[in-house]
Design a protein around this motif. Structure first.
Motif, PDB file in Angstrom:
ATOM      1  N   PHE A  35      95.559 -59.807 -33.084  1.00 51.92           N
ATOM      2  CA  PHE A  35      95.736 -59.968 -34.530  1.00 51.92           C
ATOM      3  C   PHE A  35      95.384 -61.390 -34.957  1.00 51.92           C
ATOM      4  CE2 PHE A  35      98.207 -61.012 -38.306  1.00 51.92           C
ATOM      5  CZ  PHE A  35      97.843 -59.967 -39.155  1.00 51.92           C
ATOM      6  N   THR A  36      95.786 -62.382 -34.164  1.00 50.03           N
ATOM      7  CA  THR A  36      95.465 -63.773 -34.494  1.00 50.03           C
ATOM      8  C   THR A  36      93.968 -64.003 -34.475  1.00 50.03           C
ATOM      9  OG1 THR A  36      97.562 -64.479 -33.496  1.00 50.03           O
ATOM     10  CG2 THR A  36      95.916 -66.178 -33.910  1.00 50.03           C
ATOM     11  N   LEU A  37      93.281 -63.482 -33.470  1.00 47.82           N
ATOM     12  CA  LEU A  37      91.829 -63.633 -33.383  1.00 47.82           C
ATOM     13  C   LEU A  37      91.146 -62.946 -34.563  1.00 47.82           C
ATOM     14  CD1 LEU A  37      89.408 -64.639 -31.736  1.00 47.82           C
ATOM     15  CD2 LEU A  37      89.453 -62.444 -30.496  1.00 47.82           C
ATOM     16  N   ALA A  38      91.618 -61.753 -34.917  1.00 43.30           N
ATOM     17  CA  ALA A  38      91.055 -61.047 -36.071  1.00 43.30           C
ATOM     18  C   ALA A  38      91.278 -61.837 -37.358  1.00 43.30           C
ATOM     19  CB  ALA A  38      91.683 -59.658 -36.195  1.00 43.30           C
ATOM     20  N   THR A  39      92.417 -62.492 -37.468  1.00 40.96           N
ATOM     21  CA  THR A  39      92.711 -63.293 -38.661  1.00 40.96           C
ATOM     22  C   THR A  39      91.795 -64.507 -38.739  1.00 40.96           C
ATOM     23  OG1 THR A  39      95.023 -62.590 -38.520  1.00 40.96           O
ATOM     24  CG2 THR A  39      94.541 -64.469 -39.936  1.00 40.96           C
ATOM     25  N   VAL A  40      91.525 -65.132 -37.601  1.00 44.18           N
ATOM     26  CA  VAL A  40      90.603 -66.273 -37.575  1.00 44.18           C
ATOM     27  C   VAL A  40      89.222 -65.847 -38.057  1.00 44.18           C
ATOM     28  CG1 VAL A  40      89.370 -67.878 -36.054  1.00 44.18           C
ATOM     29  CG2 VAL A  40      91.840 -67.543 -35.787  1.00 44.18           C
ATOM     30  N   PHE A  41      88.746 -64.700 -37.568  1.00 45.57           N
ATOM     31  CA  PHE A  41      87.427 -64.224 -38.005  1.00 45.57           C
ATOM     32  C   PHE A  41      87.459 -63.754 -39.459  1.00 45.57           C
ATOM     33  CE2 PHE A  41      86.491 -63.712 -33.370  1.00 45.57           C
ATOM     34  CZ  PHE A  41      85.434 -64.614 -33.354  1.00 45.57           C
ATOM     35  N   ALA A  42      88.622 -63.325 -39.919  1.00 49.52           N
ATOM     36  CA  ALA A  42      88.752 -62.961 -41.338  1.00 49.52           C
ATOM     37  C   ALA A  42      88.574 -64.188 -42.228  1.00 49.52           C
ATOM     38  CB  ALA A  42      90.104 -62.306 -41.599  1.00 49.52           C
ATOM     39  N   ILE A  43      89.062 -65.347 -41.773  1.00 48.73           N
ATOM     40  CA  ILE A  43      88.854 -66.600 -42.520  1.00 48.73           C
ATOM     41  C   ILE A  43      87.362 -66.879 -42.635  1.00 48.73           C
ATOM     42  CG2 ILE A  43      89.224 -69.100 -42.502  1.00 48.73           C
ATOM     43  CD1 ILE A  43      91.830 -68.532 -40.923  1.00 48.73           C
TER      44      ILE A  43
END
Length: 262
Positions: A35-43
């Protein structure tokens, strides 16, 4: 879009983000990491949408700008002993400045030529990460980046909180940008560049502002990526790894938002 609609969208986004991050925080380490990695790529994707969605220019150099942010934070933290917060801000600023330089060169072209030129810049940028060994560590990479301490929370929870908060900030500022005069000018550039110039719209300022905004938060995302892994190497910042993925993510997101409606 009216002010009430904008507030409603931001409220829904905030609620969904909080709910998803809460579930992730109480799950196991693997799901929290995903989830954290997905959030980083969402940024990265939200910031890239400001450029692609509102000016219509496809930049293939964002993988390199993402890497600029990652290496700036890594170098300043590991080699110079800077604090995480100062290094994070410097990562965004450095990527933003590089983005302005790339934009100033690339905006002399348009359409497919712009995409090809930024593709070349992205490829050159990745090769530069291999060559500047004193800063990047070359092929061996660089390690030792850690998130700041927040109370008794572990690194995984800190990274989750940082990624979620910065994604929310990126989303809110992106919506503010597209509702501003610069955002309206960027949209006019996307719809008809010649007409925008005829109407006296400051086309160059609008395009460079969108590129700078997008690049700044691409650098911030890269810095978070470096801290999440604690190690980076040039292979992670190639055009195929990030450049095409960013384009696909924005296009799919726009299709879900507009094209999938009955």
């Amino acid at each position: 879009m009216t002010m009430n609609q904008g507030i409603r969208h931001e409220t829904v986004f905030t609620a969904v983000l909080l709910a998803a991050s809460t579930v992730a925080a109480f799950s196991n380490d693997y799901y929290m990491y995903i989830f954290t990695l997905a959030t980083v790529f969402a940024i990265l994707t939200v910031s890239f949408d400001v450029l692609l969605g509102y000016t219509g220019y496809i930049s293939m150099a964002h993988g390199a700008l993402f890497g600029v942010g990652a290496y700036t934070l890594s170098y300043l933290m590991v080699r110079e002993g800077w604090s995480f917060w100062l290094a994070l801000l410097a990562a965004g600023v450095m990527a933003g400045l590089c983005g302005v330089l790339v934009g100033a060169i690339s905006f002399r072209t348009k359409g497919l030529y712009f995409a090809v030129l930024t593709l070349g810049i992205g490829l050159i940028g990745q090769q530069a990460f291999f060559l500047v060994e004193g800063i990047t560590g070359g092929i061996a990479g660089i390690a030792g980046m850690f998130p700041p301490t927040i109370g008794s929370l572990g690194d995984k929870h800190v990274m989750l909180i940082l990624a979620v908060v910065i994604l929310w900030i990126t989303y809110v500022l992106a919506r503010w940008f597209v509702r501003s005069r610069l955002g309206a000018a960027s949209l006019a550039v996307r719809e008809d560049l010649v007409l925008a110039q005829t109407l006296g719209i400051r086309v160059g300022l609008a395009r460079l502002s969108a590129f700078a905004f997008s690049s700044f938060f691409a650098g911030i995302a890269g810095a978070l990526y470096a801290c999440l892994f604690g190690y980076i190497s040039p292979e992670a910042f190639g055009v195929l790894n990030l450049g095409f993925h960013s384009v696909v993510q924005v296009v799919v997101g726009e299709w879900v938002r507009y094209g999938a409606r009955p």
